[in-house]
Design a protein around this motif. Structure first.
Motif, mmCIF file in Angstrom:
data_model
loop_
_atom_site.group_PDB
_atom_site.id
_atom_site.type_symbol
_atom_site.label_atom_id
_atom_site.label_comp_id
_atom_site.label_asym_id
_atom_site.label_seq_id
_atom_site.Cartn_x
_atom_site.Cartn_y
_atom_site.Cartn_z
ATOM 1 N N GLU A 1 0.830 -1.211 0.000
ATOM 2 C CA GLU A 1 0.000 0.000 0.000
ATOM 3 C C GLU A 1 0.865 1.262 0.000
ATOM 4 O OE1 GLU A 1 -2.950 0.311 3.135
ATOM 5 O OE2 GLU A 1 -3.298 2.414 2.641
ATOM 6 N N LEU A 2 1.953 1.195 0.748
ATOM 7 C CA LEU A 2 2.864 2.342 0.810
ATOM 8 C C LEU A 2 3.460 2.643 -0.572
ATOM 9 C CD1 LEU A 2 3.885 4.157 3.092
ATOM 10 C CD2 LEU A 2 5.717 2.508 3.494
ATOM 11 N N THR A 3 3.840 1.592 -1.276
ATOM 12 C CA THR A 3 4.418 1.760 -2.615
ATOM 13 C C THR A 3 3.426 2.478 -3.523
ATOM 14 O OG1 THR A 3 5.689 -0.245 -2.322
ATOM 15 C CG2 THR A 3 5.446 0.525 -4.573
ATOM 16 N N GLU A 4 2.169 2.048 -3.459
ATOM 17 C CA GLU A 4 1.129 2.679 -4.295
ATOM 18 C C GLU A 4 0.948 4.147 -3.942
ATOM 19 O OE1 GLU A 4 -1.611 -1.267 -4.647
ATOM 20 O OE2 GLU A 4 -2.606 0.607 -4.059
ATOM 21 N N ARG A 5 0.850 4.421 -2.639
ATOM 22 C CA ARG A 5 0.583 5.798 -2.207
ATOM 23 C C ARG A 5 1.736 6.730 -2.551
ATOM 24 N NH1 ARG A 5 -3.586 5.878 1.785
ATOM 25 N NH2 ARG A 5 -3.283 8.131 1.852
ATOM 26 N N LEU A 6 2.980 6.244 -2.428
ATOM 27 C CA LEU A 6 4.146 7.105 -2.669
ATOM 28 C C LEU A 6 4.441 7.281 -4.157
ATOM 29 C CD1 LEU A 6 4.437 6.725 0.375
ATOM 30 C CD2 LEU A 6 6.885 6.368 0.051
ATOM 31 N N SER A 7 4.026 6.283 -4.953
ATOM 32 C CA SER A 7 4.409 6.301 -6.374
ATOM 33 C C SER A 7 3.824 7.512 -7.107
ATOM 34 C CB SER A 7 3.981 5.004 -7.059
ATOM 35 O OG SER A 7 2.567 4.935 -7.073
ATOM 36 N N VAL A 8 2.697 8.037 -6.629
ATOM 37 C CA VAL A 8 2.104 9.203 -7.308
ATOM 38 C C VAL A 8 3.047 10.407 -7.260
ATOM 39 C CG1 VAL A 8 -0.293 8.514 -6.901
ATOM 40 C CG2 VAL A 8 0.848 9.950 -5.217
ATOM 41 N N GLU B 1 9.891 6.291 -3.520
ATOM 42 C CA GLU B 1 9.879 4.847 -3.270
ATOM 43 C C GLU B 1 10.059 4.580 -1.774
ATOM 44 O OE1 GLU B 1 12.504 2.701 -6.290
ATOM 45 O OE2 GLU B 1 13.137 4.778 -6.566
ATOM 46 N N PRO B 2 9.361 3.592 -1.233
ATOM 47 C CA PRO B 2 9.649 3.206 0.148
ATOM 48 C C PRO B 2 10.861 2.271 0.190
ATOM 49 C CG PRO B 2 7.718 2.010 -0.670
ATOM 50 C CD PRO B 2 8.257 2.810 -1.815
#
Ligand code: ZN
Ligand code: ZN
Ligand code: ZN
Length: 278
Positions: free
Chosen positions: A257-264, A268-269
């Motif tokens: 979920e973190l990857t998705e939220r940060l990718s915008v 990158e986490p």
């Protein structure tokens, strides 16, 4: 430059010790990249940033031979970053095999704790060096600059570091809240010949997706602002990678979920076991 992220969690790790919140339970279920030991970074198998209580666990997990480590940079003396017994284990009664003298750099407070240890530096096969914010030095082929962080109480002098090998440079910036203005001033107008330009940034996102204004740590929104300011100052090389790091379960969901939220935002986490070559 080879980077190995040995740990990417905040003080209590993820899942948090004792914690049964939904994020910790999800991390227990997903395992893998959602599990985080306390923060440490190993560069080229010979320069270590921070020496927290999970160094033993990370070295076993990743099958590391840490006898090649010659330099240790300490960001600050919170126990998730400086676990003194790790240094004691360099004594010959724990480690009978040869070791190079470890050159240890940290603030007066962090180094003071090491100097107060009973057996002394020679027995631990190390040599300590007190450094201050905005000091630059050379060690083992690296150029290092210490920056002032915003973190901890008034008696602490927290630092974060830029490290370059003449080819690549990174900024490893945690634990810290919004960078102090003196740090921005130095980054913007460094002494002659000391300008940094980063291939990779790893920055504090302890508070993740919380809707707060972090002081001693940062949120996603704050690190986006930092990335944009670093970019506008020309401090990021084209294609530079920008990693969030030092995650707490209080504000950060599982890795996916973190990857998705940060990718915008093109961020990158980091995750435990991440290895990169620059
Ligand atoms: Zn920490
Ligand atoms: Zn939790
Ligand atoms: Zn801390």
């Amino acid at each position: 430059m080879k980077l190995a992220f040995l740990g990417t969690g905040a003080a209590e790790g993820i899942p948090g010790l004792w914690c049964t919140c939904a994020r910790c339970q999800a991390a227990r279920q997903e395992g893998s990249r959602s599990i985080r030991l306390r923060c440490m970074l190993l560069i080229d198998d010979r320069l270590l940033i921070d020496c927290g209580p999970d160094l033993v666990a990370a070295s076993i997990r990743d099958n590391l031979d840490l006898s090649s480590v010659r330099t240790l940079l300490i960001t600050h003396e919170h126990s998730d970053h400086l676990y003194l017994p790790n240094l004691e284990y360099r004594q010959t009664d724990f480690c009978p095999t040869p070791l190079p003298t470890l050159e240890v750099y940290g603030s007066a407070g962090a180094v003071g704790q090491i100097r107060a240890m009973p057996r002394g530096e020679e027995a631990m096969r190390l040599r300590t060096h007190v450094v201050s914010a905005f000091q630059t030095w050379e060690v083992d082929g690296y150029r290092v600059t210490a920056f002032r962080a915003r973190h901890g109480g008034p008696s602490m002098e927290p630092l974060f570091f830029a490290i370059g090998d003449g080819h690549s440079s990174i900024l490893y910036a945690h634990d810290t809240g919004p960078f102090p203005e003196e740090t921005w001033e130095y980054l913007t107008r460094p002494p002659e010949g000391q300008r940094w330009s980063f291939d990779l940034v790893s920055i504090d996102m302890t508070s993740g997706l919380l809707d707060i204004v972090g002081q001693g740590h940062m949120t996603f929104r704050q690190i986006v602002e930092h990335r944009d300011r670093l970019a506008s100052l020309g401090l990021l090389k084209p294609g530079a990678r920008f990693f969030a790091n030092h995650f707490s379960h209080n504000g950060n969901p599982t890795y996916r979920e973190l990857t998705e939220r940060l990718s915008v935002a093109g961020i990158e986490p980091a995750y435990d076991g991440l290895t990169l070559r620059l």
